[in-house]
Design an enzyme around this catalytic site. Structure first.
Site, short mmCIF file in Angstrom:
data_model
loop_
_atom_site.label_atom_id
_atom_site.label_comp_id
_atom_site.label_asym_id
_atom_site.label_seq_id
_atom_site.Cartn_x
_atom_site.Cartn_y
_atom_site.Cartn_z
N ASP A 41 56.29 21.31 40.35
CA ASP A 41 57.73 21.28 40.60
C ASP A 41 58.17 19.90 41.07
O ASP A 41 59.25 19.42 40.71
CB ASP A 41 58.11 22.32 41.67
CG ASP A 41 58.08 23.74 41.13
OD1 ASP A 41 58.10 23.90 39.90
OD2 ASP A 41 58.03 24.67 41.95
N SER A 86 36.65 43.25 41.75
CA SER A 86 35.76 42.11 41.53
C SER A 86 34.58 42.28 42.47
O SER A 86 34.59 43.15 43.34
CB SER A 86 36.49 40.79 41.80
OG SER A 86 36.98 40.76 43.13
N ASN A 88 31.86 40.99 45.43
CA ASN A 88 31.57 40.04 46.49
C ASN A 88 30.34 39.23 46.08
O ASN A 88 29.46 39.75 45.38
CB ASN A 88 31.31 40.75 47.81
CG ASN A 88 32.58 41.31 48.42
OD1 ASN A 88 33.64 40.71 48.31
ND2 ASN A 88 32.48 42.47 49.07
N LYS A 121 25.24 38.02 35.06
CA LYS A 121 26.67 37.86 35.33
C LYS A 121 27.22 36.85 34.33
O LYS A 121 27.02 35.64 34.46
CB LYS A 121 26.91 37.39 36.76
CG LYS A 121 28.38 37.35 37.13
CD LYS A 121 28.58 36.94 38.58
CE LYS A 121 30.06 36.97 38.94
NZ LYS A 121 30.84 36.02 38.12
N ARG A 142 42.30 42.24 33.35
CA ARG A 142 42.24 42.81 34.69
C ARG A 142 43.53 42.56 35.47
O ARG A 142 43.97 43.40 36.25
CB ARG A 142 41.06 42.21 35.47
CG ARG A 142 40.91 42.78 36.88
CD ARG A 142 39.72 42.18 37.60
NE ARG A 142 39.87 40.76 37.83
CZ ARG A 142 38.94 40.00 38.38
NH1 ARG A 142 37.78 40.53 38.73
NH2 ARG A 142 39.15 38.71 38.58
N GLU A 176 33.00 42.20 29.40
CA GLU A 176 33.26 40.77 29.58
C GLU A 176 33.37 40.10 28.21
O GLU A 176 32.45 40.19 27.39
CB GLU A 176 32.12 40.13 30.38
CG GLU A 176 32.46 38.78 30.95
CD GLU A 176 33.19 38.87 32.29
OE1 GLU A 176 33.49 40.00 32.71
OE2 GLU A 176 33.45 37.82 32.90
#
Length: 669
Positions: A41, A86, A88, A121, A142, A176
């Site tokens: 901005d 999600s 941890n 992952k 998501r 995924e």
């Protein structure tokens, strides 16, 4: 007659147009924010000001003349029927052991062996697929966990996504979407030829690809998918292992890199194995996901505010990159401790640009034998400050010289002399009562996290110290109007306002006082924990090291520091003078039964009906841990109007954002 445009202004306007247009395209088309909304901005505002002064520069295709965000209009919102979560993160074997112990405590099965299931992952973007009677109906991102975007048309361009399942069932699955390393390389090469910026990792490219208005663009990128979870189905398999097998029978692509682990060493072995193989894999991974295998246990464990209790992501060791050390500077804390800081050629680590990193202390610096001009390895793990961990000595310039530790530091004030702390690797200013350090300590004492006295910032404090009106904390409460009127910038009203603000803070919560005293290592959250544990100022400073170590977050070194501080003759005298002029409020009892108890909460923006500091106190009263920074460990972000980069980061990390009435509802539970 139009105003002549200086060449410098013309060049600045052109650069601003190009940069603002690029940043807007990244944000609206690629889901990438290189800078915060506030910074963007500011750039747009500067460009508009220039065009306002020189109308001839206001070209038709300028960002100030066009509307951004068209690509978003092509997608409808999808409200998830199953809340999205999600994970941890954990980072070490010790963290893994704590996770296992936490699981067993919750299940009240301390002596039992829990079986876990480990999977890679994948570094990609989560997708939620809904099938009805075996046919694909919707695909959604998501989003914020409650509402995502409908990307069905784009998902249909992925050949690996089955349009029809092998069974006519209604089911919601999660997976995924990822990009192969080879495809990332191909796209980057094409962008480079066109003079465009390249992608540092596949995740942002995948996100942008899924959110293309034209599915043909998505189809031109070889996106892949793994499905890893059944989110909703009438007859869920009773283990995670069987769940993946079930998904395979339905025709879904499922990652074969997985392992049933009956012991923690088995998990560690899989973790290290995948780390070694990560460079040779056709896709990016950044760790492994560990889930309790038994479905019944999963349901019993449930969820926290943002993540399942039954699962965590065990990340690989911190990402490391190389860069050049351009200089070594010294940072002086308000307690006089001197820390060497590496000034680096800017480099990106884990998605952030780093130009400085800690060198910890003299011993660490000498152990590395780091020199100006060296190529160094820098790492950053989670929210930890970047650090220099190694020198690539084969790349060392021939002209380099061993670094010589200085004897004086300008930031100490006075003669600048420094001394080695006995029994430690740290150095500190010899004169810790210099005006420079005194101003820092006094300004910290009156800052927001401490006494929060409006109008007593560092600028005013410099005047007070220079005129010998404030030399210790107690002096703040003995200021008079005549004394203030002798200072530059003070008139009758402003002097009275400051005196009123000081008078309003004569009752001080114990935690704020402890934080304000500038005790080495006692930050805001640690101060709160110490205050809640001991309940009074006398109890804190009469406590032995053993008792202080019982407080969460207080180790041996910090405990000894607090004890030494409390026994110091000058400190005792200073504290005694202060306590004559203020009343220390004992901490309120925390609500351990409240839903917010133990949750990490960040407050950002202006929230109607609440003063920010008062809201933080209210949250602490509910048992919440209030933090100033958003991370993957954050459970909630309370967001109001003009929420900026913290809100952006929360959305990017999948942290639950709470607004308006939702805040009041949570607080009243």
């Amino acid at each position: 007659m139009s105003k002549k445009v200086p060449r410098k202004v013309q060049n600045r306007a052109e650069k601003l147009r190009i940069e603002v247009a690029r940043l807007r395209d990244l944000y609206h088309k690629e889901d990438v924010s290189e800078i915060s909304d506030e910074a963007l901005d500011s750039l747009k505002r500067e460009l508009a000001d220039i065009e306002g002064e020189y109308p001839s520069l206001a070209v038709v295709d300028s960002p100030t003349q066009t509307v951004a965000g068209g690509v978003k209009k092509g997608f409808s919102k999808v409200t998830h029927s199953v809340r999205q979560w999600s994970f941890n993160d954990i980072f070490s074997e010790a963290d893994l052991q704590e996770f296992d112990a936490r699981i067993k405590r919750f299940l009240q099965r301390e002596d039992a062996a829990i079986t876990y299931f480990a999977e890679e992952k994948i570094d990609g973007v989560k997708i939620i697929l809904r099938y009805e009677q075996g046919k694909l109906k919707t695909a959604a991102t998501r989003g914020d966990g409650v509402v995502g975007e409908d990307v069905t048309d784009n998902i249909l361009t992925l050949q690996e996504v089955p349009r029809t399942l092998t069974k006519k069932i209604t089911i919601i699955v999660e997976g995924e979407v990822y990009l192969t390393t080879q495809e990332l390389k191909r796209i980057n090469q094409e962008r480079k030829k066109r003079g465009e910026s390249v992608y540092a990792n596949p995740r942002n490219l995948v996100a942008g690809s899924l959110r293309q208005l034209d599915p043909a663009v998505t189809a031109s990128r070889d996106l892949r998918i793994f499905i890893y979870d059944v989110a909703q189905y009438a007859k869920k398999p009773d283990t995670q292992e069987k769940e993946l097998q079930f998904l395979e029978t339905l025709g879904f692509p499922v990652n074969r890199a997985r392992k049933l682990c009956k012991t923690l060493p088995a998990i560690v072995q899989f973790w290290k194995q995948r780390e070694k193989k990560r460079e040779s894999l056709p896709y990016w991974i950044d760790g492994i996901v560990i889930k309790v295998n038994d479905r019944a246990y999963q349901e019993q464990l449930g969820y926290t505010g943002k993540a399942p209790r039954y699962a965590v992501a065990l990340k690989f060791p911190a990402e490391q990159v190389t860069t050049v050390l351009e200089d070594v500077a010294f940072q002086v804390g308000r307690t006089g401790v001197v820390t060497p800081v590496a000034h680096l050629k800017p480099v990106s680590i884990a998605g952030t640009t780093v130009a400085r990193a800690t060198l910890h202390n003299e011993d660490y610096l000498q152990q590395l034998d780091v020199r100006v001009g060296d190529t160094v390895i820098v790492q950053k793990a989670g929210d930890i400050i970047p650090e220099v961990v190694q020198v690539v000595k084969n790349l060392r310039p021939k002209s380099s010289k061993s670094f010589v530790w200085p004897k004086k530091i300008v930031g100490c004030g006075g003669d600048g002399r420094i001394e080695r702390v006995e029994g430690a690797a740290a150095w500190r200013c010899v004169n810790r009562d210099s005006d420079v350090l005194m101003v820092r300590r006094l300004a910290h004492f009156t800052s927001k996290g401490a006494l929060d006295i409006d109008g007593l910032g560092e600028r005013t404090m410099r005047q007070l110290v220079a005129h010998s009106l404030a030399r210790e904390y107690a002096d703040i409460f003995t200021l008079t109007k005549n004394a203030l009127l002798s200072l530059e910038g003070f008139k009758d009203k402003s002097a009275q306002n400051l005196l009123d603000a000081i008078a309003d803070k004569r009752e001080v919560p114990l935690a704020r006082l402890l934080f304000g005293l500038s005790i080495d290592g006692v930050g805001e959250e640690v101060a709160i924990k110490i205050a809640e544990y001991f309940g009074s100022i006398d109890a804190v400073f009469s406590a032995p090291v053993e008792a202080l170590r019982e407080v969460d977050g207080v180790g041996e070194v910090l405990a000894e520091t607090i004890v030494v501080w409390g026994k110091d003759t000058e400190k005792k005298k200073m504290l005694k003078n202060l306590l004559r002029r203020i009343t220390v409020l004992d901490p309120a009892k925390k609500q351990t039964h409240h839903p917010l108890s133990g949750k990490r909460v960040v407050v950002t923006g202006h929230i109607d009906g609440y003063d920010r500091e008062a809201l933080k106190e209210l949250l602490r009263g509910c048992g919440a841990v209030v933090s100033d920074s958003v991370s993957k460990r954050t459970d909630y972000v309370f967001a109001g109007e003009r929420a900026g980069s913290k809100l952006e980061k929360a959305v990017a990390l999948g942290v639950q954002v709470v607004r308006g009435g939702g805040i009041e509802t949570l607080l009243k539970k």
